[in-house]
Design an enzyme around this catalytic site. Sequence first.
Site, PDB file in Angstrom:
ATOM      1  N   GLU A  53       0.815  -1.216   0.000  1.00  0.00           N
ATOM      2  CA  GLU A  53       0.000   0.000   0.000  1.00  0.00           C
ATOM      3  C   GLU A  53       0.843   1.258   0.000  1.00  0.00           C
ATOM      4  OE1 GLU A  53      -2.936   3.092   0.811  1.00  0.00           O
ATOM      5  OE2 GLU A  53      -1.134   2.750   1.959  1.00  0.00           O
ATOM      6  N   ASP A  54       1.935   1.248   0.779  1.00  0.00           N
ATOM      7  CA  ASP A  54       2.774   2.443   0.771  1.00  0.00           C
ATOM      8  C   ASP A  54       4.237   2.052   0.655  1.00  0.00           C
ATOM      9  OD1 ASP A  54       3.210   5.125   0.668  1.00  0.00           O
ATOM     10  OD2 ASP A  54       2.895   5.511   2.803  1.00  0.00           O
ATOM     11  N   HIS A 115      -0.511   0.692   7.254  1.00  0.00           N
ATOM     12  CA  HIS A 115      -1.151   1.427   6.167  1.00  0.00           C
ATOM     13  C   HIS A 115      -0.098   2.408   5.622  1.00  0.00           C
ATOM     14  CE1 HIS A 115      -5.330   3.404   5.072  1.00  0.00           C
ATOM     15  NE2 HIS A 115      -4.571   3.245   4.021  1.00  0.00           N
ATOM     16  N   ASN A 168      -4.917   7.520   7.426  1.00  0.00           N
ATOM     17  CA  ASN A 168      -4.632   6.879   6.156  1.00  0.00           C
ATOM     18  C   ASN A 168      -3.137   6.958   5.857  1.00  0.00           C
ATOM     19  OD1 ASN A 168      -4.269   6.577   3.241  1.00  0.00           O
ATOM     20  ND2 ASN A 168      -6.494   6.402   3.171  1.00  0.00           N
ATOM     21  N   ASP A 169      -2.646   8.196   5.678  1.00  0.00           N
ATOM     22  CA  ASP A 169      -1.235   8.350   5.328  1.00  0.00           C
ATOM     23  C   ASP A 169      -0.572   9.353   6.256  1.00  0.00           C
ATOM     24  OD1 ASP A 169       1.089   7.845   3.944  1.00  0.00           O
ATOM     25  OD2 ASP A 169       0.628   9.200   2.290  1.00  0.00           O
TER      26      ASP A 169
END
Length: 312
Positions: A53-54, A115, A168-169
């Site tokens: 995802e990241d 995440h 989220n980020d």
Amino acid sequence: MAKLTVLTLMGLGLALFRDHRSSYEERLNAFREVKPVELPNCNFVKGVEAGSEDIEILPNGLAFISSGLKYPGIKSFEPDKPGKILLMDLNEEDPAVLELKITGSKSDLSSFNPHGISTFTDEDNAVYLLVVNHPDFKSTVEVFKFQEEEKSLLHLKTIRHKLLPSLNDIVAVGPEHFYATNDHYFIDPYLRSWEMYLGLAWSYVVYYSPNEVRVAAEGFDFANGINISPDGKYVYISELLAHKIHVYEKHANWTLTLLKVLRIQNILTEEPKVKLVYAENGTVLQGCSVASVYKGKLLIGTVYHKALYCEL
Ligand SMILES: *[C@@H]1O[C@H](CO)[C@@H](O)[C@H](O)[C@H]1NC(C)=O
């Protein structure tokens, strides 16, 4: 007459619903067709099967990858396994990934659900990895110190805060200092779906430090990725459902002032405002969430699927 009014109201309701639904589908880009744009030399990253995802790449070419995200409504290929942080050395000819061991006080590794991630390197060259975590679908930020020799992450701290409800980020600006996006305002799943469906745009961005926590920007229709310019002067926030990138000036007191909003338009036309380097309709990669460049190569990650490494 009463019957007619009820029917009219029902019709009106239905029309509004249809109208809203079509704008919702538009916000989601649900029916957009993707014309492939290919790159000459792409390979799947060996060892990434359940998400990337990241991705965060250090200046020396070491890449951290967060893998195994479980998120409501999103597929997972390893629903019963905890997530992990993978390390990849982009200086190698055919780089593979290895899973970083987690050491220190972190006891509940079975619920590790990483995440967004971000690194901070201090003046002694110590590398901190800050990880958005969703143990049991809650939101925390885990602070690790990267131990390169041991290929491990030493857990230092878990950060929770009422202004960090739906992370989220993250972008780190210190060992325990960061900006983070809350992709929703609500935590409750039912309220979250209504928030998103109605497009309330209550999603927001927070500045966190041990001494001070405050909302830095708000009013987003799903604030998603966040990053900082290499010189540290500007902060970029992507607004997923509005298809926009917001550019902020970062001040010495950590407040943000909006400089401009980039709307990603005309990407498929003769005069695109942004160059499209790679596009693919889902047969190779599903659910792309991140792309990062190192020495002429592009590393592309996905929410729950594989990762692809291409020559630009
Ligand atoms: C932060 O700095 C900016 C730019 O110098 C200034 O305009 C703003 O008022 C300051 N805000 C706070 C809360 O100190």
